[in-house]
Design an enzyme around this catalytic site. Structure first.
Site, PDB file in Angstrom:
ATOM      1  N   GLY A 367       0.823  -1.200   0.000  1.00 58.22           N
ATOM      2  CA  GLY A 367       0.000   0.000   0.000  1.00 58.22           C
ATOM      3  C   GLY A 367       0.855   1.247   0.000  1.00 58.22           C
ATOM      4  O   GLY A 367       2.059   1.200   0.271  1.00 58.22           O
ATOM      5  N   ARG A 368       0.223   2.367  -0.312  1.00 58.52           N
ATOM      6  CA  ARG A 368       0.914   3.654  -0.331  1.00 58.52           C
ATOM      7  C   ARG A 368       0.121   4.646   0.509  1.00 58.52           C
ATOM      8  O   ARG A 368      -1.108   4.633   0.508  1.00 58.52           O
ATOM      9  CB  ARG A 368       1.047   4.191  -1.759  1.00 58.52           C
ATOM     10  CG  ARG A 368       1.946   3.352  -2.659  1.00 58.52           C
ATOM     11  CD  ARG A 368       2.009   3.938  -4.062  1.00 58.52           C
ATOM     12  NE  ARG A 368       3.012   3.291  -4.881  1.00 58.52           N
ATOM     13  CZ  ARG A 368       2.792   2.202  -5.615  1.00 58.52           C
ATOM     14  NH1 ARG A 368       1.576   1.649  -5.604  1.00 58.52           N
ATOM     15  NH2 ARG A 368       3.756   1.667  -6.345  1.00 58.52           N
ATOM     16  N   ALA A 370       0.502   8.723   2.922  1.00 59.85           N
ATOM     17  CA  ALA A 370       1.201   9.998   3.061  1.00 59.85           C
ATOM     18  C   ALA A 370       2.567   9.801   3.693  1.00 59.85           C
ATOM     19  O   ALA A 370       3.516  10.534   3.401  1.00 59.85           O
ATOM     20  CB  ALA A 370       0.362  10.954   3.912  1.00 59.85           C
ATOM     21  N   ASN A 373       5.560   4.152   1.518  1.00 58.26           N
ATOM     22  CA  ASN A 373       5.062   2.861   1.047  1.00 58.26           C
ATOM     23  C   ASN A 373       5.164   1.790   2.125  1.00 58.26           C
ATOM     24  O   ASN A 373       6.029   1.859   3.000  1.00 58.26           O
ATOM     25  CB  ASN A 373       5.850   2.408  -0.182  1.00 58.26           C
ATOM     26  CG  ASN A 373       5.604   3.310  -1.374  1.00 58.26           C
ATOM     27  OD1 ASN A 373       4.586   3.996  -1.453  1.00 58.26           O
ATOM     28  ND2 ASN A 373       6.532   3.323  -2.321  1.00 58.26           N
ATOM     29  N   VAL A 374       4.288   0.796   2.029  1.00 56.16           N
ATOM     30  CA  VAL A 374       4.322  -0.361   2.929  1.00 56.16           C
ATOM     31  C   VAL A 374       4.649  -1.589   2.086  1.00 56.16           C
ATOM     32  O   VAL A 374       4.011  -1.833   1.053  1.00 56.16           O
ATOM     33  CB  VAL A 374       2.977  -0.561   3.648  1.00 56.16           C
ATOM     34  CG1 VAL A 374       3.031  -1.772   4.566  1.00 56.16           C
ATOM     35  CG2 VAL A 374       2.607   0.686   4.447  1.00 56.16           C
ATOM     36  N   LYS A 389       6.936  -0.472   6.851  1.00 55.71           N
ATOM     37  CA  LYS A 389       6.562   0.858   6.393  1.00 55.71           C
ATOM     38  C   LYS A 389       7.830   1.694   6.212  1.00 55.71           C
ATOM     39  O   LYS A 389       8.611   1.866   7.141  1.00 55.71           O
ATOM     40  CB  LYS A 389       5.628   1.537   7.396  1.00 55.71           C
ATOM     41  CG  LYS A 389       5.129   2.906   6.945  1.00 55.71           C
ATOM     42  CD  LYS A 389       4.231   3.540   7.979  1.00 55.71           C
ATOM     43  CE  LYS A 389       2.889   2.868   8.035  1.00 55.71           C
ATOM     44  NZ  LYS A 389       1.942   3.614   8.888  1.00 55.71           N
ATOM     45  N   ASP A 486      -6.613  10.198  12.156  1.00 55.86           N
ATOM     46  CA  ASP A 486      -6.657   9.772  10.753  1.00 55.86           C
ATOM     47  C   ASP A 486      -7.345   8.413  10.625  1.00 55.86           C
ATOM     48  O   ASP A 486      -6.828   7.502   9.987  1.00 55.86           O
ATOM     49  CB  ASP A 486      -5.248   9.719  10.168  1.00 55.86           C
ATOM     50  CG  ASP A 486      -5.266   9.739   8.636  1.00 55.86           C
ATOM     51  OD1 ASP A 486      -6.286  10.184   8.064  1.00 55.86           O
ATOM     52  OD2 ASP A 486      -4.272   9.305   8.020  1.00 55.86           O
TER      53      ASP A 486
END
Length: 665
Positions: A367-368, A370, A373-374, A389, A486
């Protein structure tokens, strides 16, 4: 330089010899398997909190002060399992524990139900409230396995309670094997006073005793004595802890200190020759003959050096080690990255993470965001999988890295993503998490219908409840309140059983309970941000509640927070859309069409109204996460939701759109 190098070499050699000499003692002690710990006060480094339990000022609260007739149930478990049985020697351990607790209530007429000290093979034991003492599940009475000493403050006829003030021994059931009345020794469980309790079990005598006192002095006479053989129930490793519950009352259960030790396992040396009884218990040292006074003098001198020498070098070694570690820390972490870390997460080497992610190859990206990237990491040596991460190379990335590391390293909850470790090498900032097989909630919710597995209704309910539990923990059960800031579907991970795991604490902020939050730059994701947060940039627990409400509506409706209308250019806000259907009496039409009606209509309506209640534009009308969790568990009445969406007006605008950090993951 030469003298310095020589001195370093000398200390290094001596340190090696010194540590080698004493490593046998440490090894033997570690393999003894007897356990001992002492907590004069509590921290989250040593215990795990479940249910309604919380930590405040070093004291564990097992139940919360709630409005009658609400219910509460909580558990605290020591993190490490305790070995109670040794297969090699066929020995069941003896144990002794000491703790201080108090039971109090602002309303003496509503006392109930009590607390218990327990030992269980399950470290996630959390039963029902009321007379079940948080030990037993009301719908599965024989599910949980445990040995417990209960301190009961209410008569429950289902479990043959003798009175509302008794101590009892329970094994896999709340029908006590034997009970006793502590009042006979002047101890009132509901007095509100601090009560020190000792529980001793001697396996050789097959007897368990419970002592209680208002002082720290152990009385001679026990309150409860039970002749019982626990070897049948104390198998292999067990977890130790406390549980408590209330039902229709506000009884408070506090644990202020706790010590525990097990004993009875044979030393490691004894296991090498178990057939030799005399050798297994006593190690003798033969006397050395002393020929004359000179030998005697040499013996004294040697003894003096034997004691003083290691002591002297211990001091020197400690000073040398302190300087070396301090210097090493300065090189490793860097001037701008010094932070206190708990002992839990470990430091990974950059080399290991680089290899495990195939050099951070694009094919390993999960995943991407803010932050960065993970990546999926596979560690060949252990065969384990993790998520790594990797931060962006910026000041903001470094700030978020330190924020996330300092916050999540101290948190322990079954619905939070577990931090395994970290790395700060070669200019990289890396966090290592446990791998979540089912990815993020948004990926599962919005996948193509002909790919993957449909998120069924039971999974959706489980996700909503799990997320509520995690946020209740962050808001009300931590020593310092955590505002996540968040909460969104892409930050909610799903484990192998589709349990929700909240992650991504890069935007979280710590604050003391009962204090006003500090105004900060608005951060988060459009569609999830509360109106007052957009306006004033002030994050509170109620802004988290708003975001939670949006996620609830996503889960129920299968729609994103902001979507473009089909065959149109207009953007539709999910909260507005659901509220519009509710105003027209058609709220059930908001249900996700992919479910094909396979859900309970009343449950769906309840969930949709809960989402609207949490996403109320008026923050004062939003429920707390504690209230949300009670509602989901059927322990509170749903909040009133007006048919028309409330409107708010603000006098001034304090932020521009450029101030809003948007991440459309």
């Amino acid at each position: 330089m030469a003298p310095r190098k020589f001195l370093d070499f000398f200390f290094l050699c001596f340190s090696f010899l010194f540590l080698f000499k004493f490593s046998v003692v440490v090894f033997a002690d570690n393999n003894n398997n007897n356990v001992s710990f002492n907590f004069p006060s509590f921290t989250l480094r040593n215990v795990t909190l479940l249910g309604d339990s919380y930590l405040r000022n070093g004291v564990i609260g097992l139940t919360r002060e709630l409005g009658v007739p609400s219910s509460s149930s909580g558990t605290v478990v020591y993190n490490n399992p305790v070995q109670f049985f040794d297969q090699e020697t066929n020995i069941t351990v003896s144990f002794s524990t000491r703790f201080s607790f108090s039971i109090n209530n602002v309303n003496p007429s509503s006392y109930g139900d009590g607390l218990a000290f327990f030992m269980s093979p399950d470290n996630q034991i959390l039963g029902s409230p009321g007379g079940y003492l948080g030990l037993v599940n009301s719908s599965q009475l024989t599910k949980n396995r445990f040995v417990a000493v209960e301190f009961d403050t209410r008569i429950d006829s289902h479990f043959d309670d003798p009175d509302e003030n008794h101590v009892g021994l329970d094994i896999d059931s709340l029908n006590s094997i034997k009970t006793a009345d502590p009042i006979l020794q002047g101890i009132d469980l509901k007095s509100g006073n601090l009560i020190t309790t000792w529980i001793d079990y001697k396996n050789d005598l097959r007897v368990l005793k419970v002592f209680m006192s208002y002082t720290t002095s152990k009385p001679e006479k026990p309150v409860l004595t039970v002749d019982v053989d626990l070897s049948e129930y104390l198998k292999e490793v067990m977890y130790v802890g406390f549980s408590a519950s209330t039902e229709g009352s506000t009884e408070l259960h506090l644990i202020e200190d706790w010590s525990f030790r097990s004993f009875g396992f044979l030393p490691v040396r004894s296991r090498l020759h178990p057939h030799n009884v005399s050798d297994s218990s006593v190690t003798t040292v033969p006397d050395l003959p002393i020929a004359n006074s000179t030998n005697k003098h040499h013996h004294k001198v040697g003894l003096g050096f034997g004691i003083a020498g290691p002591a002297f070098f211990c001091v020197v070694l400690a000073v040398f080690g302190y300087i070396s570690v301090k210097k090493w820390k300065g090189m490793r972490i860097g001037k701008g990255q010094k932070t206190e870390l708990v002992a839990g997460p470990r430091e990974f080497s950059y080399k290991d993470l680089h290899q495990a992610t195939k050099g951070f190859h694009s094919s390993r990206i999960l995943g991407r965001g803010a932050f960065g990237n993970v990546y999926k990491a596979f560690f060949v040596s252990s065969g384990s999988i993790a998520a790594v991460k990797r931060s962006k190379h910026s000041h903001e990335g470094k700030t978020e890295f330190l924020a996330e590391l300092s916050i999540i390293a101290c948190l322990r909850h079954k619905n939070l993503v577990q931090l395994l470790g970290w790395c700060s090498e070669k200019g990289e900032l890396l966090l290592v998490y446990e791998f979540m097989p089912n990815g993020s909630l948004d990926k599962v919710l919005y996948q193509e219908s002909n790919h993957g597995v449909l998120l069924v209704w039971s999974h959706r309910i489980n996700i909503v409840v799990g997320l509520a539990s995690a946020l209740t923990y962050l808001h009300q059960e931590c020593e310092q309140q955590v505002i996540h800031r968040d909460i969104k579907a892409s930050n909610i991970m799903l484990d192998g059983n589709f349990n929700a795991r909240l992650g991504d604490f890069g935007l979280a902020r710590l604050m003391d309970h009962d204090k006003s939050p500090v105004s900060t730059l608005t951060a988060g994701t459009m569609g999830y941000l509360a109106p007052e947060y957009l306006q004033y940039g002030k994050a509170t627990e109620k802004t988290d509640v708003f975001s939670y409400g949006v996620v609830v509506l996503e889960v129920a409706c299968g729609r994103r927070p902001i979507e473009r209308e089909l065959n149109g250019q207009k953007m539709v806000n999910l909260v507005d859309w659901v509220w519009g259907l509710y105003a027209e009496g058609r709220i059930i039409e908001a249900a996700d069409k992919k479910l094909n009606g396979e859900f309970e209509e009343e449950e769906m309506k309840k969930l949709l109204l809960l989402g609207l209640s949490c996403a109320n534009p008026d923050s004062s009308e939003r429920p707390s996460m504690r209230r949300v969790l009670q509602l989901l568990n059927g322990e509170a009445e749903p909040a009133f939701v007006p048919k028309m969406k409330p409107s708010l007006t603000f006098s001034t605008m304090s932020l521009n759109i450029e101030d809003i950090v948007s991440d459309e993951d």
